[in-house]
Design an enzyme around this catalytic site. Structure first.
Site, mmCIF file in Angstrom:
data_model
loop_
_atom_site.group_PDB
_atom_site.id
_atom_site.type_symbol
_atom_site.label_atom_id
_atom_site.label_comp_id
_atom_site.label_asym_id
_atom_site.label_seq_id
_atom_site.Cartn_x
_atom_site.Cartn_y
_atom_site.Cartn_z
ATOM 1 N N CYS A 127 50.343 32.857 51.459
ATOM 2 C CA CYS A 127 51.016 33.784 50.552
ATOM 3 C C CYS A 127 51.448 35.083 51.202
ATOM 4 C CB CYS A 127 50.111 34.074 49.362
ATOM 5 S SG CYS A 127 49.676 32.569 48.438
ATOM 6 N N LYS A 192 43.256 36.239 40.044
ATOM 7 C CA LYS A 192 43.644 34.908 40.460
ATOM 8 C C LYS A 192 42.552 34.341 41.358
ATOM 9 C CE LYS A 192 47.377 32.336 42.773
ATOM 10 N NZ LYS A 192 48.681 32.459 43.450
ATOM 11 N N GLU A 230 39.958 44.416 40.566
ATOM 12 C CA GLU A 230 41.332 43.983 40.800
ATOM 13 C C GLU A 230 42.266 44.526 39.709
ATOM 14 O OE1 GLU A 230 42.923 42.403 43.107
ATOM 15 O OE2 GLU A 230 41.429 41.386 44.344
ATOM 16 N N LYS A 245 44.076 33.661 35.998
ATOM 17 C CA LYS A 245 44.487 32.329 36.432
ATOM 18 C C LYS A 245 43.362 31.724 37.263
ATOM 19 C CE LYS A 245 48.065 29.944 39.142
ATOM 20 N NZ LYS A 245 49.231 30.085 40.029
#
Length: 321
Positions: A127, A192, A230, A245
């Site tokens: 990513c 995530k 986060e 997620k």
């Protein structure tokens, strides 16, 4: 004998509907779409009913979604070529940029969210930028910001960074603001997890890592306090909305974030969750419609305002009845 008769409010379907505490709406639904160059549609074997869509096929899909009352989509792109700098992610004629323009030509009222990440655009399948076997953080931020800006220039309504690089929300917010896109919100994949539930997606997005895994940047599934850190960082950097997620295995996290932060919250019902329901339904082990609606209700009940799900069209058809 004196006791509570709770069943009084359950005996009639009209009464059950009247007192229902959690209600679903098509306004909550966001459909992930995979767009490709070329023509036609290609089935994703691991996700029955999900397809790679050419621009022409995407136009037809948008028409169908409009008739169903679905008001938002989340775009993922399959590039022509991959290179170390993920060039097509931010190219003016990249597949996502083309898709945004096509959607806006079909229906300007559809809210187009774009996934901002580099994994599908580079051969390493990670990513961020890769140096050796390290996914480097700070060098990746400029490319992520460049990608987000290119999506905004193409007409995107909502930017959704999923890469999990530290500082990417700040970099994207600054890039958008400097390009006079101050009004475009950021839906951050803030929470995530490094989840086993993503397997089918990697077939759909052609984004499996060529080495290692993503645990050095996605979250440990055992952690919830980390989710607060986060989320707080992303909000401080300029995120307007948060996401958890996957969805179902992390309902406790959805609830915890909803109680702590007064911002819109999305839950992404991911590919593995979708595929498991589809596989069980195909074998006759579960009632697909019933389990899908129960699942979407549970996500909403836990606190999700936005449901990102591959079942979007199915749910919309059910709600139209």
């Amino acid at each position: 004998m004196n006791f509570d008769r709770h069943r009084r409010l359950r005996n009639h379907p009209g009464i059950r509907a009247m007192v229902r505490e959690t209600r679903l709406s098509t306004d909550q639904l966001m459909l992930p779409l995979f767009v490709k160059h070329g023509e036609g549609r290609d089935a994703v074997d691991a996700m029955p009913g999900v397809e790679h869509l050419s621009i022409d096929a995407l136009r037809r899909e948008i028409h169908e979604l409009s008739e169903l009352g679905v008001r938002s989509v989340l775009l993922f792109g399959l590039p022509h070529t991959k290179d170390d700098l993920s060039s097509e992610a931010y190219a003016e004629e990249g597949i996502v940029q083309k898709a945004i323009r096509a959607i806006k030509e079909e229906n300007k009222e559809i809210a187009v969210a774009t996934d901002v990440c580099l994994c599908a655009y580079n051969p390493a399948g990670h990513c961020g930028i890769v140096r050796g076997e390290e996914i480097v953080n700070d060098e990746s931020l400029s490319l992520l910001a460049k990608t987000a800006r290119s999506h905004a220039q193409a007409g995107a309504d909502l930017i959704a960074p999923s890469d999990m690089m530290d500082g990417r929300v700040a970099a994207i917010r600054e890039a958008l603001d400097q390009a006079s896109y101050q009004s475009i919100p950021i839906l951050s994949y803030s929470v995530k997890y490094a989840s086993a539930y993503y397997g089918p997606f990697r077939e759909a997005a052609h984004s499996a890592p060529s080495f290692g895994d993503r645990r050095s940047y996605q979250m440990d599934p055992a952690n919830v306090r980390e989710a607060f850190r986060e989320a707080e960082s992303d909000l401080a950097e300029g995120a307007d909305m948060l996401m958890v997620k996957p969805a179902m295995p992390y309902l406790d996290v959805v609830r915890a974030l909803k109680e702590r932060y007064d911002v819109p919250l999305a839950a992404y019902h991911v590919s593995g969750e979708y595929a498991m329901i589809k596989a069980a339904a195909q074998r006759g082990w579960v009632d697909e419609e019933a389990i899908v609606m129960e699942t979407m209700t549970s996500l909403t009940r836990a606190g999700a305002d936005i449901l990102i799900t591959y079942f979007t069209k199915d749910v919309a058809r059910i709600l139209q009845r």
